[in-house]
Design an enzyme around this catalytic site. Structure first.
Site, PDB file in Angstrom:
ATOM      1  N   ASP A 160       0.436   7.013  -8.225  1.00 53.53           N
ATOM      2  CA  ASP A 160      -0.387   6.434  -7.069  1.00 53.53           C
ATOM      3  C   ASP A 160      -0.536   4.515  -7.561  1.00 53.53           C
ATOM      4  OD1 ASP A 160      -1.193   5.534  -4.367  1.00 53.53           O
ATOM      5  OD2 ASP A 160      -3.706   6.495  -4.866  1.00 53.53           O
TER       6      ASP A 160
ATOM      7  N   ASP B  20       0.491  -1.122  -0.053  1.00 57.77           N
ATOM      8  CA  ASP B  20      -0.247  -0.307  -0.158  1.00 57.77           C
ATOM      9  C   ASP B  20       0.679   1.219  -0.211  1.00 57.77           C
ATOM     10  OD1 ASP B  20      -2.172   1.987   0.299  1.00 57.77           O
ATOM     11  OD2 ASP B  20      -2.243   1.467   2.046  1.00 57.77           O
TER      12      ASP B  20
END
Length: 431
Positions: free
Chosen positions: A309, A129
């Site tokens: 991202d 993450d």
């Protein structure tokens, strides 16, 4: 050595980088960087019940919407490098190698990595993450003979801190706990000076992990075949956690750009660099024509900015960029029947019968220093169901931050030079 030109960027809390105006393409030598080969979560070997492509896209978009809210509230921080004990030899000529395994049908667009922690090393599967700072594992500490799993954790591997000679808790009375771990949701309770510093780490999607902070040794494989033991890595020992983000995982590897993230800690010994490559699972120009997009859209100091991202699936564009991009692409597929799949928050979908990607103009993201990022057409004309394709963009209200999602990043190697504030990328098969 990866070659790159300076990039005018702001580093925000996670290892997502806001690109203001420029970036750099780079060569293919990766002699001194931390490298992670990422494989998408949507692989079959972790499957339970196969989902349809449309169900997957809907779930991923739901996660993206939640993630955008988190991105909008992240604040910037400044960091100084740290150098602690490292057990290895000649790291300048090699790189950390962390192959990732993939899952499928969990609807969050995440990736998995094998993570070895403790002395002796214990192996776990963590969700990767880039949007959170804390690396944590399902864990028990100071539980003696009762060091067993219970309740919702009973089918997961458990890290037993008592059985690791390198496990060191962080005292709750320390400045580290009280001040430096505040961004990691450290708790103020401290009944005794020797009590471990506790946390209640919350994620924007409602998931949470609770436990204590510790410093541990992490064992990593190198590309030259040797092993590296990285000492004093901050980890979370989570004895309780819940949320869909953690399905089929033993914890989370937080790669956000923060002082105590695993990426920051490991990259200090490899010229401050971190890179990853995503394999395929399925200022902007289009067709050589520059679009009229206000410069403020790309300027982080003017309410805009762009981030790269790995945790977002689709690419989101601030409204002043979204409209011209969509208009140009829609024109190229306007002859195909327009479709509106129920429950799918994408503006433009169409029947793929007779579709040929040669009909679609190339999209290019241009940077101020001359670098050009040209994603593959299949990364922005995406399949959502049999016979249905969509323009793979979502809109973000202005002012707002645009995001290059992981589908658009696929089949490119991305390198984040944290020490020199540079971003590099090069087309790659990720093999």
């Amino acid at each position: 050595m990866v070659k790159g030109r300076p990039c005018a960027i702001l580093l925000i809390i996670f290892l997502v980088i806001i690109i203001q105006c420029s970036t750099s393409a780079f060569a293919t030598s990766h002699s001194s960087s931390m490298r992670m080969e990422l494989i998408h979560r949507h692989a079959h070997h972790l499957s339970t019940r196969p989902k349809t492509q449309l169900e997957l896209i809907k779930d991923l978009l739901h996660s993206d919407i939640i993630r955008q809210k988190m991105i909008a509230h992240k604040r910037r921080i400044s960091l100084s490098p740290r150098r602690d004990a490292l057990e290895t030899t000649n790291t300048s000529s090699t790189a950390i190698e962390m192959p990732l395994s993939a899952g499928r049908d969990y609807g969050t667009g995440m990736y998995f990595v094998e993570f070895k922690v403790g002395t002796p090393a214990q192996k776990f599967t963590l969700v990767v993450d880039t949007g959170s700072e804390l690396t944590w594992v399902n864990c028990r500490y100071n539980c003696g003979a009762n060091c067993t799993t219970k309740g919702r954790l009973d089918k997961r591997r458990v890290f037993k801190g008592d059985f690791s000679s390198s496990f060191k808790t962080v005292p709750c009375f320390s400045q580290t706990c009280k001040i430096e771990f505040m961004n990691l949701f450290s708790l103020t309770r401290c009944p005794m000076p020797s009590t471990p510093c506790a946390y209640d780490f919350r994620y924007v999607d409602g998931s949470e992990a609770m436990g204590i902070f510790a410093k541990e040794t992490v064992t990593l494989g190198l590309t030259n075949g040797r092993k590296l033991r990285l000492k004093d890595v901050v980890i979370g020992c989570s004895d309780s956690f819940q949320g869909q983000s953690f399905v089929k995982a033993d914890g989370v590897m937080g790669l956000a750009y923060g002082k105590y993230t695993f990426a920051k800690r490991a990259s200090e010994f490899f010229d401050g660099k971190f890179s990853y490559c995503l394999v395929d699972h399925l200022s902007i120009s289009i067709g050589g024509v520059m679009l009229k997009i206000p410069i403020q859209v790309w300027d982080a100091n003017s309410g805009g900015g762009t981030i790269v991202d790995s945790g977002s699936t689709l690419t989101s564009l601030a409204e002043p960029a979204y409209k011209p991009v969509m208009a140009a692409l829609q024109m190229s597929v306007s002859k195909f029947q327009r479709l509106m799949p129920k429950g799918l928050p994408i503006d433009y979908c169409f029947s793929s019968t007779g579709y040929d990607e040669k009909l679609v103009p190339s999209l290019v993201i241009h940077f101020a220093d001359g670098a050009r990022f040209e994603p593959h057409k299949k990364s922005y004309i995406i399949d959502v169901a049999d016979g249905v394709k969509c323009l793979g963009f979502v809109s973000v209200a202005w002012p707002g931050i645009s995001t290059i999602g992981n589908i658009m990043q696929q089949n490119y190697l991305w390198e984040f030079d944290l020490a020199q504030s540079k971003l590099g990328f090069v087309a790659s098969s990720c093999t």
